[in-house]
Scaffold this motif. Sequence first.
Motif, short mmCIF file in Angstrom:
data_model
loop_
_atom_site.label_atom_id
_atom_site.label_comp_id
_atom_site.label_asym_id
_atom_site.label_seq_id
_atom_site.Cartn_x
_atom_site.Cartn_y
_atom_site.Cartn_z
N SER A 228 0.81 -1.22 0.00
CA SER A 228 0.00 0.00 0.00
C SER A 228 0.84 1.27 0.00
CB SER A 228 -0.91 0.01 1.24
OG SER A 228 -0.13 0.03 2.43
N TYR A 229 2.18 1.13 0.16
CA TYR A 229 3.10 2.26 0.25
C TYR A 229 2.70 3.23 1.37
CZ TYR A 229 4.70 0.48 -4.25
OH TYR A 229 5.18 -0.32 -5.25
N THR A 230 2.26 2.66 2.48
CA THR A 230 1.93 3.45 3.66
C THR A 230 2.87 3.07 4.80
OG1 THR A 230 0.27 1.82 4.31
CG2 THR A 230 -0.49 3.73 3.03
N LEU A 231 3.00 3.97 5.76
CA LEU A 231 3.88 3.73 6.91
C LEU A 231 3.26 2.70 7.85
CD1 LEU A 231 6.52 4.65 8.35
CD2 LEU A 231 5.12 6.32 9.58
N ILE A 232 4.01 1.65 8.17
CA ILE A 232 3.53 0.64 9.11
C ILE A 232 3.86 1.06 10.54
CG2 ILE A 232 3.75 -1.76 9.85
CD1 ILE A 232 4.63 -2.45 6.99
N ARG A 233 5.11 1.42 10.78
CA ARG A 233 5.53 1.84 12.12
C ARG A 233 6.91 2.48 12.08
NH1 ARG A 233 5.62 -3.64 12.69
NH2 ARG A 233 3.80 -3.54 14.07
N LYS A 234 7.22 3.19 13.16
CA LYS A 234 8.57 3.69 13.38
C LYS A 234 9.24 2.82 14.44
CE LYS A 234 7.34 8.54 12.47
NZ LYS A 234 7.34 9.92 13.02
N LEU A 235 10.50 2.49 14.23
CA LEU A 235 11.27 1.73 15.21
C LEU A 235 12.23 2.69 15.91
CD1 LEU A 235 12.13 -1.40 13.00
CD2 LEU A 235 10.26 -1.13 14.64
N GLU A 236 12.06 2.80 17.23
CA GLU A 236 12.86 3.75 18.00
C GLU A 236 13.68 3.02 19.04
OE1 GLU A 236 9.84 6.40 19.43
OE2 GLU A 236 9.83 7.58 17.57
N THR A 261 27.23 3.87 17.20
CA THR A 261 28.13 2.71 17.20
C THR A 261 27.45 1.40 17.56
OG1 THR A 261 28.99 2.74 19.48
CG2 THR A 261 30.06 4.21 17.88
N SER A 262 26.13 1.34 17.49
CA SER A 262 25.43 0.10 17.81
C SER A 262 24.63 -0.40 16.62
CB SER A 262 24.49 0.29 19.01
OG SER A 262 23.36 1.04 18.64
N VAL A 263 24.43 -1.72 16.60
CA VAL A 263 23.54 -2.38 15.66
C VAL A 263 22.38 -2.94 16.46
CG1 VAL A 263 23.26 -4.34 14.09
CG2 VAL A 263 25.36 -2.98 14.02
N ILE A 264 21.16 -2.68 16.03
CA ILE A 264 19.99 -3.24 16.70
C ILE A 264 19.31 -4.23 15.77
CG2 ILE A 264 17.71 -2.76 17.71
CD1 ILE A 264 18.71 -0.10 18.66
N THR A 270 6.57 -7.12 14.69
CA THR A 270 6.04 -6.64 15.97
C THR A 270 6.68 -5.33 16.41
OG1 THR A 270 7.71 -7.82 17.27
CG2 THR A 270 5.71 -9.04 16.68
N GLY A 271 7.83 -4.98 15.80
CA GLY A 271 8.56 -3.80 16.24
C GLY A 271 9.41 -4.04 17.47
N GLU A 272 9.50 -5.30 17.91
CA GLU A 272 10.25 -5.62 19.13
C GLU A 272 11.75 -5.57 18.87
OE1 GLU A 272 10.65 -9.33 22.31
OE2 GLU A 272 9.08 -9.34 20.79
N ARG A 273 12.45 -4.99 19.83
CA ARG A 273 13.92 -4.95 19.78
C ARG A 273 14.44 -6.24 20.38
NH1 ARG A 273 17.25 0.18 22.26
NH2 ARG A 273 19.30 -0.80 22.51
N THR A 393 5.51 -13.27 12.13
CA THR A 393 5.67 -13.58 13.56
C THR A 393 4.32 -13.94 14.19
OG1 THR A 393 7.57 -12.10 13.72
CG2 THR A 393 6.47 -12.69 15.78
N TYR A 394 3.29 -13.18 13.84
CA TYR A 394 1.97 -13.44 14.42
C TYR A 394 1.43 -14.80 14.00
CZ TYR A 394 2.09 -8.46 15.50
OH TYR A 394 2.45 -7.23 15.98
N GLN A 395 1.69 -15.20 12.77
CA GLN A 395 1.24 -16.51 12.30
C GLN A 395 1.97 -17.64 13.01
OE1 GLN A 395 1.93 -15.70 8.13
NE2 GLN A 395 -0.27 -15.60 7.70
N VAL A 396 3.27 -17.43 13.28
CA VAL A 396 4.03 -18.43 14.03
C VAL A 396 3.49 -18.56 15.45
CG1 VAL A 396 6.28 -18.97 15.06
CG2 VAL A 396 6.16 -18.19 12.69
N LEU A 397 3.22 -17.43 16.08
CA LEU A 397 2.71 -17.46 17.46
C LEU A 397 1.35 -18.12 17.57
CD1 LEU A 397 3.83 -13.89 18.64
CD2 LEU A 397 4.90 -16.09 19.18
#
Length: 414
Positions: A228-236, A261-264, A270-273, A393-397
């Motif tokens: 849809s070319y719409t924003l799903i979420r921001k990851l902070e 200097t970090s990689v996340i 889910t947006g989970e870190r 992820t939701y389908q796996v859960l």
Amino acid sequence: MEAGEEPLLLAELKPGRPHQFDWKSSCETWSVAFSPDGSWFAWSQGHCVVKLVPWPLEEQFIPKGFEAKSRSSKNDSKGRGSLKEKTLDCGQIVWGLAFSPWPSPPSRKLWARHHPQVPDVSCLILATGLNDGQIKIWEVQTGLLLLNLSGHQDVVRDLSFTPSGSLILVSASRDKTLRIWDLNKHGKQIQVLSGHLQWVYCCSISPDCSMLCSAAGEKSVFLWSMRSYTLIRKLEGHQSSVVSCDFSPDSALLVTASYDTSVIMWDPYTGERLRSLHHTQLEPPMDDSDVHMSSLRSVCFSPEGLYLATVADDSAHVTFSLSYRLLRIWALELKAPVAFAPMTNGLCCTFFPHGGVIATGTRDGHVQFWTAPRVLSSLKHLCRKALRSFLTTYQVLALPIPKKMKEFLTYRTF
């Protein structure tokens, strides 16, 4: 290299001095790329030039003893006679590079429109993002310019084709937008994605073609829907500008690299870190103006999804800690790097699509090729990769399976 060994330098390519040196043309190698089938390597070597080099490299570039390990009999069997090194003069400083998927049947129509006298054959395409906001589309086999895409108002910093072969191209620019182009419709611009407040450094499309990640000079990254070319979420979660991002081969993970200097590592669904990897401990804490001169520039997944590679840029601090001046290789489930290579002033990195080699680009316009870990994926990992390629992820859960299996399939066992 085997797991646990240090990367070895296989070869190094250096730009020749241009015949007409233009002081306005920077010499940095901002981007390197392998074609998806592994037959070509593209290198923005500075001075407005892109080199297209057949892969594997000719024997004279490879030290004795490495030829057998670095050259692929599969590629050799194609016959290298038809593959010749090419120089693409782009007329502007080149920042971004992207190959189209291969083979790419839809590209036949693109080729036929511009070369009606040529038989109906598929072609491999290279997109180049330029300093003036233009995107030039080249046919790799001949080096011919096919299209010139206009729309961006500033540097096109990164490019990404959809892996499905549909010839949809995403571009990221310093004009703070991403643009979606359809090369099967004469390069028609079909969408502009706005929302970033700073330069957009990087864009990455998930292998399942469902998501687009964009990283700008901000502490958050944006996830967009490719449907849809719409924003799903921001990851902070980062403390400074995010400059690089990449999806795992099964689309289940997203990694982002920042000037902090970090990689996340994230779960994009889910947006989970999930975890953080640190190049160094910042003591005392530095503000953005100090960090950006000697920090992470690029992160990428290995083709089987078990390793990450990162490079840092140390150009502005001659006396800065040597710990910055390294290519690092990380195993997915370990918090410390498993291998280091002594490179300096790194700007970009990418894995060879069949594994075993990492290419890195530097501020002086050089490209270095390093050995990368070769491992046999476990049956567990192969099963997870296969399942996660089509299950969210939701389908796996929601599956009626034990909790430990769900944790493994969703990468929660770190």
